[in-house]
Scaffold this motif. Structure first.
Motif, PDB file in Angstrom:
ATOM      1  N   MET A 150      62.554 -12.997 -42.358  1.00 44.93           N
ATOM      2  CA  MET A 150      62.065 -11.630 -42.552  1.00 44.93           C
ATOM      3  C   MET A 150      61.868 -10.920 -41.231  1.00 44.93           C
ATOM      4  N   LEU A 151      61.303 -11.635 -40.261  1.00 47.68           N
ATOM      5  CA  LEU A 151      61.094 -11.022 -38.951  1.00 47.68           C
ATOM      6  C   LEU A 151      62.418 -10.646 -38.325  1.00 47.68           C
ATOM      7  N   LYS A 152      63.398 -11.539 -38.422  1.00 44.20           N
ATOM      8  CA  LYS A 152      64.694 -11.246 -37.820  1.00 44.20           C
ATOM      9  C   LYS A 152      65.300 -10.007 -38.442  1.00 44.20           C
ATOM     10  N   ARG A 153      65.143  -9.867 -39.780  1.00 44.41           N
ATOM     11  CA  ARG A 153      65.666  -8.684 -40.441  1.00 44.41           C
ATOM     12  C   ARG A 153      64.966  -7.435 -39.944  1.00 44.41           C
ATOM     13  N   THR A 154      63.646  -7.543 -39.807  1.00 44.94           N
ATOM     14  CA  THR A 154      62.890  -6.395 -39.299  1.00 44.94           C
ATOM     15  C   THR A 154      63.344  -6.021 -37.903  1.00 44.94           C
TER      16      THR A 154
ATOM     17  N   ALA B 169      68.978   1.701 -48.287  1.00 46.38           N
ATOM     18  CA  ALA B 169      68.940   1.401 -49.711  1.00 46.38           C
ATOM     19  C   ALA B 169      68.274   0.057 -50.000  1.00 46.38           C
ATOM     20  N   GLN B 170      68.526  -0.932 -49.148  1.00 46.64           N
ATOM     21  CA  GLN B 170      67.938  -2.254 -49.359  1.00 46.64           C
ATOM     22  C   GLN B 170      66.606  -2.434 -48.618  1.00 46.64           C
ATOM     23  N   GLU B 171      66.505  -1.898 -47.419  1.00 47.98           N
ATOM     24  CA  GLU B 171      65.343  -2.157 -46.570  1.00 47.98           C
ATOM     25  C   GLU B 171      64.182  -1.189 -46.795  1.00 47.98           C
ATOM     26  N   GLY B 172      64.453  -0.034 -47.399  1.00 43.28           N
ATOM     27  CA  GLY B 172      63.381   0.927 -47.628  1.00 43.28           C
ATOM     28  C   GLY B 172      63.220   1.887 -46.457  1.00 43.28           C
ATOM     29  N   ASP B 173      62.054   2.551 -46.406  1.00 40.22           N
ATOM     30  CA  ASP B 173      61.781   3.545 -45.368  1.00 40.22           C
ATOM     31  C   ASP B 173      61.275   2.878 -44.095  1.00 40.22           C
ATOM     32  N   GLY B 174      61.533   3.530 -42.965  1.00 37.13           N
ATOM     33  CA  GLY B 174      61.083   2.982 -41.692  1.00 37.13           C
ATOM     34  C   GLY B 174      60.789   4.070 -40.692  1.00 37.13           C
ATOM     35  N   LYS B 175      60.116   3.676 -39.622  1.00 28.61           N
ATOM     36  CA  LYS B 175      59.788   4.615 -38.557  1.00 28.61           C
ATOM     37  C   LYS B 175      59.758   3.883 -37.226  1.00 28.61           C
ATOM     38  N   VAL B 176      60.344   4.517 -36.217  1.00 29.78           N
ATOM     39  CA  VAL B 176      60.282   4.016 -34.846  1.00 29.78           C
ATOM     40  C   VAL B 176      59.816   5.178 -33.974  1.00 29.78           C
ATOM     41  N   GLN B 177      58.784   4.943 -33.190  1.00 31.19           N
ATOM     42  CA  GLN B 177      58.249   5.991 -32.319  1.00 31.19           C
ATOM     43  C   GLN B 177      57.933   5.400 -30.957  1.00 31.19           C
ATOM     44  N   GLY B 178      58.356   6.092 -29.905  1.00 26.69           N
ATOM     45  CA  GLY B 178      58.083   5.576 -28.569  1.00 26.69           C
ATOM     46  C   GLY B 178      58.628   6.475 -27.486  1.00 26.69           C
TER      47      GLY B 178
ATOM     48  N   THR C 249      58.952   1.662 -24.369  1.00 28.65           N
ATOM     49  CA  THR C 249      57.771   1.333 -25.162  1.00 28.65           C
ATOM     50  C   THR C 249      57.953   1.891 -26.566  1.00 28.65           C
ATOM     51  N   LEU C 250      57.901   1.030 -27.568  1.00 27.14           N
ATOM     52  CA  LEU C 250      57.943   1.447 -28.963  1.00 27.14           C
ATOM     53  C   LEU C 250      56.566   1.173 -29.558  1.00 27.14           C
ATOM     54  N   ASP C 251      55.771   2.222 -29.732  1.00 27.96           N
ATOM     55  CA  ASP C 251      54.423   2.055 -30.266  1.00 27.96           C
ATOM     56  C   ASP C 251      54.441   1.726 -31.751  1.00 27.96           C
ATOM     57  N   THR C 252      55.367   2.319 -32.468  1.00 32.31           N
ATOM     58  CA  THR C 252      55.481   2.099 -33.910  1.00 32.31           C
ATOM     59  C   THR C 252      56.853   1.555 -34.236  1.00 32.31           C
ATOM     60  N   VAL C 253      56.882   0.397 -34.887  1.00 33.19           N
ATOM     61  CA  VAL C 253      58.126  -0.204 -35.346  1.00 33.19           C
ATOM     62  C   VAL C 253      57.871  -0.688 -36.761  1.00 33.19           C
ATOM     63  N   ASP C 254      58.390   0.043 -37.744  1.00 31.90           N
ATOM     64  CA  ASP C 254      58.089  -0.265 -39.138  1.00 31.90           C
ATOM     65  C   ASP C 254      59.348  -0.107 -39.970  1.00 31.90           C
ATOM     66  N   MET C 255      59.556  -1.028 -40.899  1.00 31.59           N
ATOM     67  CA  MET C 255      60.697  -0.922 -41.803  1.00 31.59           C
ATOM     68  C   MET C 255      60.317  -1.527 -43.134  1.00 31.59           C
ATOM     69  N   GLY C 256      60.434  -0.746 -44.183  1.00 31.19           N
ATOM     70  CA  GLY C 256      60.151  -1.250 -45.521  1.00 31.19           C
ATOM     71  C   GLY C 256      58.741  -1.776 -45.671  1.00 31.19           C
ATOM     72  N   GLY C 257      57.783  -1.155 -44.992  1.00 28.10           N
ATOM     73  CA  GLY C 257      56.400  -1.603 -45.087  1.00 28.10           C
ATOM     74  C   GLY C 257      56.069  -2.777 -44.192  1.00 28.10           C
ATOM     75  N   ARG C 258      57.046  -3.301 -43.455  1.00 27.41           N
ATOM     76  CA  ARG C 258      56.813  -4.412 -42.531  1.00 27.41           C
ATOM     77  C   ARG C 258      56.835  -3.870 -41.110  1.00 27.41           C
ATOM     78  N   SER C 259      55.774  -4.098 -40.391  1.00 24.62           N
ATOM     79  CA  SER C 259      55.687  -3.578 -39.031  1.00 24.62           C
ATOM     80  C   SER C 259      55.717  -4.710 -38.023  1.00 24.62           C
ATOM     81  N   VAL C 260      56.016  -4.349 -36.777  1.00 24.05           N
ATOM     82  CA  VAL C 260      55.953  -5.303 -35.668  1.00 24.05           C
ATOM     83  C   VAL C 260      54.590  -5.115 -35.006  1.00 24.05           C
ATOM     84  N   PRO C 261      53.658  -6.047 -35.199  1.00 27.67           N
ATOM     85  CA  PRO C 261      52.305  -5.891 -34.654  1.00 27.67           C
ATOM     86  C   PRO C 261      52.327  -5.703 -33.142  1.00 27.67           C
ATOM     87  N   GLY C 262      51.604  -4.697 -32.672  1.00 28.81           N
ATOM     88  CA  GLY C 262      51.535  -4.465 -31.234  1.00 28.81           C
ATOM     89  C   GLY C 262      52.721  -3.732 -30.666  1.00 28.81           C
TER      90      GLY C 262
END
Length: 274
Positions: A1-5, A64-73, A88-101
């Motif tokens: 899952m992490l690798k996909r994210t 279509a498969q992964e859902g909504d996401g956001k990257v901000q930096g 620096t990417l402060d926000t890394v989110d895809m399909g409700g799964r984020s990269v902490p920190g």
């Protein structure tokens, strides 16, 4: 899952930054009577003089498969006296799964430093930063390669070349961007034709980054010196969408890009870079 994210995050960021506009510092003011296509052509010609800049980006994407996401930096870039990048990417989110920190990556010369808590745990690292020599990195270190791809895709010159493929760009008025007067241009570019504008060694990378899209709509705000101050991109294809906004500033101003302290840096664990 992490690798996909990680993969989706890299794809999204690469898609945007492959499209970032490039510019030059010795530009003369663009004459108001130039056609919109000529303005873009001149901007593309001026890219070689830019040695540093800052870009802030917000990217919203869906799949279509992964859902909504956001990257901000944001990213700091310099090409002289040696290539250096601080992403620096402060926000890394895809399909409700984020990269902490979030994500932090610093490139200096032929060495990249990556700081991702989840990546550190995945690779069995003991220190917050992972150091990788580009000359020694093999194809199997995919997680680090994803972030390196994001850095490489922040190439301002390539974006200007991409938008010159537009056959319908037009001026839509004047606007202020961060208290600077700009001319707003709007148009679309077909991905296949746009990629052909790039150097041969950049085409495959850009083609992969833009693979989910068909025709990309762009809006670019260009100041009197011919340099972009804002870029917006929108595109979709078969359920995948992109909505990105980027702001550019500090062209050719000194940037301070520091590598992390040595006692905070570990090597890429053996067996992941072969």
């Amino acid at each position: 899952m992490l690798k996909r994210t990680i993969s989706m995050t890299a794809a999204g960021a690469a898609l945007v930054v492959a499209a970032v506009a490039g510019c030059g510092s010795n530009a003369q003011p663009i004459q108001v009577n130039l056609a919109a296509s000529e303005v873009l052509a001149q901007a593309a010609q001026k890219t070689s003089d830019v040695t540093s800049y800052t870009v802030d980006a917000v990217v919203n994407l869906s799949h279509a498969q992964e859902g909504d996401g956001k990257v901000q930096g944001r990213m700091l870039y310099q090409s002289k006296p040696e290539l250096a990048v601080d992403l620096t990417l402060d926000t890394v989110d895809m399909g409700g799964r984020s990269v902490p920190g979030g994500v932090r990556a610093v490139l200096q010369g032929d060495t990249v430093y990556v700081k991702v808590e989840a990546l550190k745990e995945l690779l069995g690292g003991t220190k917050p930063w992972i150091k990788v020599s580009l000359s020694e990195m093999g194809g199997d270190s995919a997680q680090v390669s994803q972030y390196l791809t994001q850095i490489q895709q922040f190439d301002l010159g390539n974006m200007t070349k991409l938008v010159t493929a537009s056959q319908d760009v037009k001026s839509v008025g004047t606007e202020s961007v961060n208290n600077e007067d700009t001319t707003h241009y709007s148009g679309t570019f077909p991905v296949d034709a746009a990629v052909q504008q790039l150097p041969a060694d950049k085409q495959e990378q850009a083609r992969e980054g833009l693979a989910e899209l068909k025709d990309v709509k762009f809006d670019i705000w260009v100041a009197a010196d011919g340099l972009p101050r804002k870029l917006a991109l929108n595109g979709s294809k078969e359920g995948a969408t992109l909505d990105a906004t980027l702001f550019f500033k500090d062209f050719n101003k000194a940037v301070n890009i520091q590598t992390p302290p040595a006692d905070q840096v570990g090597e890429l664990p053996k067996g992941t870079n072969n």
